[in-house]
Design an enzyme around this catalytic site. Structure first.
Site, mmCIF file in Angstrom:
data_model
loop_
_atom_site.group_PDB
_atom_site.id
_atom_site.type_symbol
_atom_site.label_atom_id
_atom_site.label_comp_id
_atom_site.label_asym_id
_atom_site.label_seq_id
_atom_site.Cartn_x
_atom_site.Cartn_y
_atom_site.Cartn_z
ATOM 1 C CG ASP A 1 -2.190 0.847 0.952
ATOM 2 O OD1 ASP A 1 -2.153 1.693 0.037
ATOM 3 O OD2 ASP A 1 -3.187 0.698 1.681
HETATM 4 C C1 NOJ Z 1 -4.007 3.925 0.218
HETATM 5 C C2 NOJ Z 1 -5.173 3.011 0.362
HETATM 6 O O1 NOJ Z 1 -5.089 2.309 1.583
HETATM 7 C C3 NOJ Z 1 -5.322 2.018 -0.764
HETATM 8 O O2 NOJ Z 1 -6.570 1.385 -0.628
HETATM 9 C C4 NOJ Z 1 -5.178 2.676 -2.088
HETATM 10 O O3 NOJ Z 1 -5.345 1.739 -3.130
HETATM 11 C C5 NOJ Z 1 -3.826 3.347 -2.174
HETATM 12 N N1 NOJ Z 1 -3.733 4.347 -1.127
HETATM 13 C C6 NOJ Z 1 -3.545 3.961 -3.522
HETATM 14 O O4 NOJ Z 1 -4.269 5.121 -3.696
#
Ligand code: NOJ
Length: 767
Positions: free
Chosen positions: A292
């Site tokens: 993430d």
């Molecule tokens: C953080 C989030 O937790 C995740 O769900 C998302 O896909 C990513 N950022 C990318 O934007």
């Protein structure tokens, strides 16, 4: 020097072009040969580059070309980019990779396409309340068509984190509290995005790679606070939380995103047991794992090492791609030199990324997703919007409807009152990156348009979102402002009461703004915000019928509202067509059929409250709400306000007793459980028939009921249908103390009904 470089890249281009022809033949052997040949030509730096996923910065203006990222792309130090919007920009950036980098390896373009692209579907929690797998798959299909038309080849969806804590804002992004339903939805979404072919290769340019997230247990953060610590027994993990991720893997999901939280004391991003032993060795996952956002560098804050250490930890654990941390590009070379990371591990990760690109067909045609003629043809079309409107109508949950307040008559004056009544930007809901925020009608605008010439629709804001202006600002970020009104609370209320005075019915558009749920939007109080509650009380005092049209991204505590408001329709955030879909249901053109996929508690103190809980050694006697020395509270009973599976209709359904084809089930046999469901009301309607099972005695304690089947049926007024569920020993399996997945002989309660509490029961014995 420059000339030599050019010559070398031309030669390589030639090689790659003939290799691309090999790709077209499309067999695993061809893929292996192609990637072997390509990797032989790659430097260590270029291999590390494939593992790098930087963010492009401003997604609306697309800065990639002129930024530092552009130079990295040219140097072959980037494997993909995300949240860059617009096929023209993506085409330009892809050209940088294909034409300017030494090996011309195409980029992946990812995006958070979570519940639609420009045509937006209900937030995932709402979508799950449809219990309609075909509709959910279709929503993902349309999202894939639109996103791919705009250059996107990879979506960070589905999000399948089970959560039992509505304080956590991200419950809006998932499918609620049940693993069986969550698994079915995960599969429907993967299929919708990827089609059936990604395991081999995607042939079409309107299917994209999915990414199941957040692996694992992200929905179980302590106290519902985002990014917080998770601590859970293996037993609970496997019986209650893991199945949806596994189901997505079974469906062939191309990628997995690691979660921010720790699992068993080790951050998921650096957890080898999770990413390799379980995901790959046990479940057989073949795709790649991406972190993430800054998941690697956050391990420094978790306290497990410096950037070099945690980057090596992640790669060695089985993570392949680094989203934003730049820990891999920054430190892996050093770690390889120091023997902290083996070349073979890097090769494996690099190969997995290249395989994904190969399967997407990007080596065959790097511009496959860059057809500049497609956006006009394929995005935000009438056809897509019609589907979104229909699905939104299916996602709404009618929580209360006394004295038949709903549906409304198409006559007279209807006053839309409340801070959510006239906002365009809040209609699509959280995590709608590609939304056209000003192009979707507000509830007031939508109803006015639909009812022109029939119903006089009026509007007043009535109150701000929240009394506290600073809180309101935090709750309306990312262009979703509700334009705070500078008038006093009294002035706003007076105006609303005046508007109400001229109306026959009041549609109170209250609840959360779209950014009150979603990422980093945890809350400790889940009632209607202060000023909205005051407004609602005042509206009820007028004596006019009030329909609470509730916008929310999570279960709220509505005990007072349930007692005092005649009708409550929960509309979540219904997406781009929400206003029309709400109109369809309010005025009776669509009969609501949504059923809750997350329990609504009576108050925050009951949380976590979920339907598939254990019995304990001191359960309350049936029908009691308090008994001394039992598992209960002094001040509130143990029951939810609205249970899992609950939702009303404009008609009524009656269930017959359950008929079992036989009361005993052999080890290799099966039993059919049949009920007859009758539409006993005056309107046609859909009903979600739900099957729950309780294992009465086990070698470990078992939940009081677990969802094990469902069937959504449509019944004309007066019509009856039989619904049958096949029960095999497989359906009775669970993970025992030693994590063996088994069914234990003994008695089971088979329960079928319209929600998790209103059920008929029959007894089955497994021999
Ligand atoms: C953080 C989030 O937790 C995740 O769900 C998302 O896909 C990513 N950022 C990318 O934007």
């Amino acid at each position: 020097m420059k000339a030599i470089f050019k010559k070398a890249s031309l030669l390589l281009l030639g090689t790659l072009m003939s290799l691309a022809a090999a790709q077209a033949q499309n067999s695993p052997l061809d893929m292996d040969r192609f990637i072997d040949a390509l990797m032989k030509r790659m430097t260590v730096e270029e291999k590390i580059g494939q593992l790098n996923l930087p963010v492009t910065g401003d997604i609306t203006t697309g800065q990639a070309k002129s930024s530092d990222v552009a130079q990295k792309i040219e140097k072959g130090l980037v494997g993909g980019l995300f949240n860059l919007k617009g096929v023209d920009r993506i085409l330009e950036v892809q050209k940088l990779a294909v034409e300017k980098s030494r090996l011309g390896i195409p980029l992946l373009f990812g995006m958070d396409v979570i519940h639609g692209y420009e045509t937006i579907f209900p937030i995932p929690l709402g979508l799950s309340c449809t219990w309609d797998m075909a509709a959910i798959e279709q929503s993902a299909r349309i999202a894939a068509i639109e996103a791919s038309a705009d250059g996107i080849s990879w979506t960070f969806s589905p999000m399948v984190d089970i959560s039992r804590d509505p304080r956590w804002g991200r419950v809006s992004e998932g499918s609620g509290e049940d693993p069986f339903l969550g698994g079915a939805i995960a599969q429907a979404m993967v299929l919708g995005y990827q089609g059936t072919d990604l395991k081999d290769q995607l042939h079409r340019n309107d299917e994209i790679m999915a990414c199941v997230k957040h692996f694992a247990l992200y929905g179980a953060g302590e106290a519902g606070r985002d990014y917080n610590t998770v601590d859970m027994s293996r037993n609970r993990m496997f019986n209650e939380y893991m199945y949806p991720y596994e189901a997505a893997v079974e469906a062939g999901v191309g990628s997995v995103m690691a979660s921010f939280n720790e699992v068993d004391g080790i951050p998921a991003t650096g957890n080898r047991w999770l990413m390799t032993d379980l995901l790959r060795d046990k479940w057989g996952f073949q795709g790649f794992v991406v972190t993430d956002f800054t998941g690697i560098s956050e391990m420094v804050e978790h306290g497990v090492g410096d950037l070099q250490t945690v980057s090596a930890l992640a790669l060695n654990a089985g993570v392949d791609m680094d989203m934003v941390s730049e820990g891999f590009v920054g430190t892996l070379m050093k770690s390889i030199k120091e023997g902290k990371v083996r070349m073979a591990t890097l090769n494996t990760a690099c190969r997995r990324i290249l395989e994904a690109k190969y399967k997407l067909g990007l080596f065959d045609n790097p511009y496959k997703y860059c057809d500049v003629n497609r956006p006009k043809r394929d995005i935000f079309t009438k056809e897509h919007r019609d589907v979104a409107r229909k699905i939104a109508g299916e996602s709404f949950v009618l929580l209360k409807n006394s004295a038949g307040v709903l549906p409304l008559k198409k006559q007279g004056t209807v006053a839309v009152i409340g801070p959510l009544g006239n906002t365009r930007s809040n209609m699509p809901g959280t995590w709608s990156v590609a939304a056209r925020l000003n192009d979707y009608p507000s509830l007031y605008e939508g109803l006015k348009e639909m009812m022109a010439g029939k119903v006089n629709i009026t509007y007043a804001k009535g109150s701000n979102l929240i009394g506290d202006a600073a809180y309101e600002e935090r709750a309306t970020m990312f262009g979703r402002s509700l334009n705070r009104d500078n008038r006093t609370d009294k002035e706003l209320l007076d105006e609303a009461l005046q508007t109400a005075a001229g109306a026959d019915v009041i549609v109170a558009a209250l609840g959360e703004s779209s950014e009150m749920s979603g990422e980093s939007s945890s809350r400790t109080e889940l009632g209607l915000p202060d000023v909205q509650h005051t407004l609602l009380e005042a509206l009820l005092k007028t004596g006019k019928p009030v329909v609470l049209t509730l916008f929310t991204g999570r279960p709220l505590t509505l005990t007072w509202e349930q007692e005092h408001v005649p009708a409550i329709l929960n509309v979540w955030f219904g997406g781009s067509e929400a206003a029309y879909a709400i109109g369809d249901v309010l005025f009776g053109d669509v009969n609501p059929s949504g059923k809750l996929t997350m329990t609504f508690p009576k108050n925050v103190g009951q949380i976590p409250l979920f339907y598939n809980h254990k019995n304990t050694g001191r359960p309350l006697a049936e029908g009691k709400w308090f008994e001394k020395f039992r598992s209960n509270y002094l001040d509130v009973d143990n029951e939810p306000l609205y249970p899992f599976g609950y939702g009303l209709s404009y008609t009524t359904f009656q269930y017959s007793d359950i008929a079992l084809s036989t009361p005993t089930l052999g080890k290799d046999g099966s039993v059919t459980a049949v009920v007859t469901v009758t539409n006993t009301g005056k309107r046609d309607g859909a009903e979600v028939v739900q099957l729950y099972i309780r294992d009465l005695v086990g070698s470990i304690t078992r939940p009081v009921r677990e969802l094990k089947g469902f069937n959504k049926i449509f019944l004309r007024a007066g019509e009856s249908k039989t619904v049958s569920f096949k029960i095999t020993p497989d359906l009775l399996r669970f993970y025992d103390y030693n994590l063996n997945y088994i069914a234990e002989p003994g008695d089971f309660d088979i329960m079928i009904g319209g929600d998790s509490q209103a059920v008929k029961t029959a007894r089955l014995t497994l021999k």
